[in-house]
Design a protein around this motif. Structure first.
Motif, short mmCIF file in Angstrom:
data_model
loop_
_atom_site.label_atom_id
_atom_site.label_comp_id
_atom_site.label_asym_id
_atom_site.label_seq_id
_atom_site.Cartn_x
_atom_site.Cartn_y
_atom_site.Cartn_z
N LYS A 69 -5.62 -6.47 -2.74
CA LYS A 69 -5.34 -5.04 -2.65
C LYS A 69 -4.13 -4.77 -1.75
N LYS A 70 -4.35 -4.29 -0.53
CA LYS A 70 -3.21 -3.86 0.28
C LYS A 70 -2.34 -5.04 0.72
N CYS A 71 -2.97 -6.18 1.05
CA CYS A 71 -2.20 -7.31 1.59
C CYS A 71 -1.22 -7.84 0.54
N PRO A 95 -1.37 9.40 1.69
CA PRO A 95 -1.94 8.42 2.61
C PRO A 95 -3.42 8.16 2.32
N SER A 96 -3.97 7.14 2.93
CA SER A 96 -5.36 6.78 2.74
C SER A 96 -6.28 7.98 2.98
N ALA A 97 -7.28 8.11 2.10
CA ALA A 97 -8.28 9.18 2.21
C ALA A 97 -7.66 10.58 2.14
N GLY A 147 -6.75 11.88 -1.14
CA GLY A 147 -6.95 12.49 -2.45
C GLY A 147 -6.39 11.79 -3.67
N LYS A 148 -5.99 10.51 -3.58
CA LYS A 148 -5.46 9.83 -4.76
C LYS A 148 -6.54 9.65 -5.83
N THR A 149 -7.69 9.10 -5.45
CA THR A 149 -8.73 8.85 -6.43
C THR A 149 -9.13 10.16 -7.12
MN MN Z 1 -5.45 3.46 -0.54
#
Ligand code: MN
Ligand code: GTP
Ligand code: SPV
Length: 631
Positions: free
Chosen positions: A246-248, A288-290, A292-294
């Protein structure tokens, strides 16, 4: 069939191969596995084949040991509680290892710590590695996980091999990436990303293991060697720290590969949006994380006639095609989504995606075998039902404390999303017409604006800010810079990254002219004086997408030019069926706020990016400052 050479045989010694045929691995993989097995000394090697049978076997073992338990209300859903010390990405212990510091970080002003990228010199990395990895898998099984990011064998796809001593990680990798022996064949002469992960607790274990979740929070390290295409992760089992695809890989390492090969690896969702006339456009969005992308990726439109289909919810790999069009693939195979706030009201399509074959981490479980988290209060069958909260305590709605950790997550196969796009696995990707940036901005930032150009859009992305969330170790709420929503995931010098964006818009000689997408900024999170959201958000965000798409289609009569970009005029966003919305407050561009912001942004870019800031972006900064000054 490969012949095992002497070195490999010697390294493996008498280490048993518990599953799979070592001889069938490509030679270079045999060498990698043997070398790392010799270093970490597991009690055996297990070569994963990605089959359901294999998953069932691992699940049985984990259930028996108490690390997973079935959520009886669903089919093949499981819940897992981590050690409460291992619940999020640990940014302070995540590093890029490069010989030269400025390959990783920018030239910041004297005494200013860089916020993008976290550099560790190779010598220190050697020391950190030596004090952790030798013998770290003692008494545990080392799983060898072959995986593909993107459809196996696709022209934009890349291969990784993860070694891990966590079978929870194996199960999640199966959902989040494409784990298959077909990867061995697809590998051929290609390079692959070497991913080495250990929970960092060799046996015999001398400390108390909490919740059957082995980890070593004091000794966590997540280190990347971009030139070597290698990731070393120790001490944590949590998603972003341990699911190394994932991120790595897909962001930090891939952004390095992307720079070298002329493409982009971004923290973006990908969605297909069809208007009532039946015309579909694809959009990517970086929040950014958390933030609202999903939710946006799976939006269920509240306006009739519109249709949204999801291609990806977190990461986009994008490349300009021979036709000059930008194409994007989702390198992932599943969703690792924030649970709290997810409900049939806010995100019904995510809810449908995890009714089976999914893993829930750090949520609450009712005595009826259902999941529960903050946001499901109105949907739960029996609101008085007894639960076990994420800390393993008895809990009921109304009790103090929380049911679920704010960063609790569901891990679900993307293929189970009812609105997954039919082309979501297209090896060539989908054509992208717009890029959206956004964040949590309680004040000053309008619902939506369109930037003036590709360069102004890059400048706007570079100045992205957001309120901190529970996705990493930060506590309390403050507005932080999160350039391009990539701050925690930057793989190399941010100034060079901006230059890469700029260069990509230039057509190489003899090619079809490149069509750069238009760039927008959105803010679903502006608050009124009472601290309430000014915008209903979620499914109603289609109304903003509708405006964006009309802009793409060439409608320029519905926008007002402001110093930061074009904002919608009153009446140009469809508000039919909405409760009253304070329009003026929602789209205003307050003078004092932006004058302050201009100063702050200049200070930020000068102190954080310094001489690495591309001249084009410096020019955008000057121009925006002038426009704001003239407000
Ligand atoms: Mn993310
Ligand atoms: P990562 O997986 O960490 O990268 O997060 P993400 O960007 O995918 O965020 P996600 O969609 O999971 O949303 C995070 C939180 O924001 C959830 O609690 C959502 O309920 C909330 N949220 C998402 N969209 C909206 C919106 O339009 N309005 C409001 N008010 N909240 C939202
Ligand atoms: C994020 O934090 O942006 C996530 C979750 O998507 S993690 O995989 O932990 O990075």
């Amino acid at each position: 069939f490969y012949v095992v050479n002497e070195v490999v045989t010697k390294r493996l010694g008498h280490m048993p191969i518990l599953k799979g045929d070592f001889h069938l691995l490509p030679m270079k993989v045999q060498r990698f596995v043997a070398e790392k097995a010799e270093l970490m000394r597991p009690r055996g090697i297990y070569i994963c084949d990605g089959t359901q049978h294999e998953a069932d076997e691992i699940i049985d073992k984990l259930v028996e040991r108490g690390m997973l338990s079935p959520l009886k209300a669903y089919e093949n859903n499981f819940i897992c509680r981590t050690d409460p010390k291992d619940v999020a990405r640990v940014e302070s212990k995540t590093w890029m290892v490069t010989p030269n510091k400025h390959q990783t970080v920018t030239h910041t002003a004297e005494g200013v710590e860089p916020i993008m990228g976290h550099w560790m010199p190779p010598e220190s990395f050697g020391t950190e590695l030596d004090s952790r990895f030798p013998g770290c898998m003692a008494g545990r099984i080392m799983y060898v996980v072959p995986f593909s990011m993107g459809p196996i064998g696709g022209p934009l796809s890349k291969i990784g091999i993860q070694l891990t001593d966590s079978n929870y990680v194996v199960l999640c990798m199966r959902i989040m990436t494409r784990v298959s022996p077909a990867v061995w064949d697809a590998l051929g002469d290609q390079d692959y990303v070497r991913c080495i992960h250990s929970v960092g607790l060799p046996r015999p274990v001398r400390v108390k293991v909490v919740n059957h979740w082995p980890c070593n929070p004091e000794r966590v390290i997540i280190a990347h060697r971009p030139a070597e295409r290698e990731i070393w992760s120790f001490g944590s089992g949590y998603g972003g720290n341990s699911l190394l695809g994932k991120k790595c890989f897909a962001l930090r390492i891939a952004s390095n590969i992307a720079r070298d090969e002329g493409w982009m690896a971004e923290h973006m969702l990908i969605m297909g949006v069809t208007n009532p006339e039946g015309h579909e456009r694809f959009i990517v969005a970086a929040f950014p994380s958390a933030c609202g992308k999903t939710n946006l990726a799976m939006l269920e439109p509240t306006v009739p006639g519109w249709k949204v289909r999801c291609v990806g919810d977190d990461i986009a790999w994008m490349k300009f095609g021979e036709d000059g069009q930008l194409y994007a693939i989702n390198p992932e195979n599943g969703f690792f989504g924030v649970a709290p706030g997810t409900s049939h009201k806010t995100n019904p399509m995510a809810m449908e995606s995890f009714q089976k074959n999914s893993i829930f981490t750090n949520v609450a479980e009712t005595v009826d075998g259902e999941y529960f988290w903050e946001g499901l209060e109105k949907e739960i069958k029996d609101p008085t039902v007894e639960m076990i909260n994420w800390l393993g305590e008895k809990w009921r709605i109304g009790d103090p404390g929380k049911a679920a950790h704010p960063n609790s997550r569901f891990t679900a196969p993307a293929s189970q999303c009812p609105i997954i796009h039919p082309d979501w696995e297209s090896p060539h990707g989908v054509p992208i017409d717009a890029i959206i940036f956004g964040g949590r901005r309680p004040d000053g930032v309008p619902l939506v604006f369109e930037t003036f150009s590709w360069l102004h859009g890059i400048f706007t992305g570079a100045c992205l800010k957001s309120e901190t969330t529970a996705a990493a170790e930060f506590t309390g709420k403050s507005i932080m810079h999160d350039p391009m929503a990539m701050r925690p995931f930057m793989g190399y010098n941010f100034g060079q990254y901006l230059q890469h964006w700029i260069d990509l818009s230039k057509t190489p000689e003899g090619h079809a002219p490149r069509k750069v997408p238009k760039i927008y900024h959105v803010n679903w999170f502006r608050l009124n004086k009472e601290g309430k959201f000014l915008w209903p958000g979620y499914g109603d965000n289609i109304r903003v997408i509708d405006w964006i798409i009309r802009r793409l289609d060439g409608d320029d009569s519905h926008a007002l030019k402001t110093p930061i970009g074009y904002v919608p005029t009153q009446g140009s966003i469809n508000m039919e069926g909405l409760p009253p919305v304070n329009w003026d407050e929602l789209v205003s561009v307050p003078k004092e706020y932006w004058q302050e912001d201009a100063k702050e942004v200049r200070k930020f870019l000068e102190s954080q990016v310094g001489i690495d800031l591309p001249a084009e972006i410096r020019h955008e900064l000057d121009e925006q400052e002038k426009r704001i000054g003239a407000m």
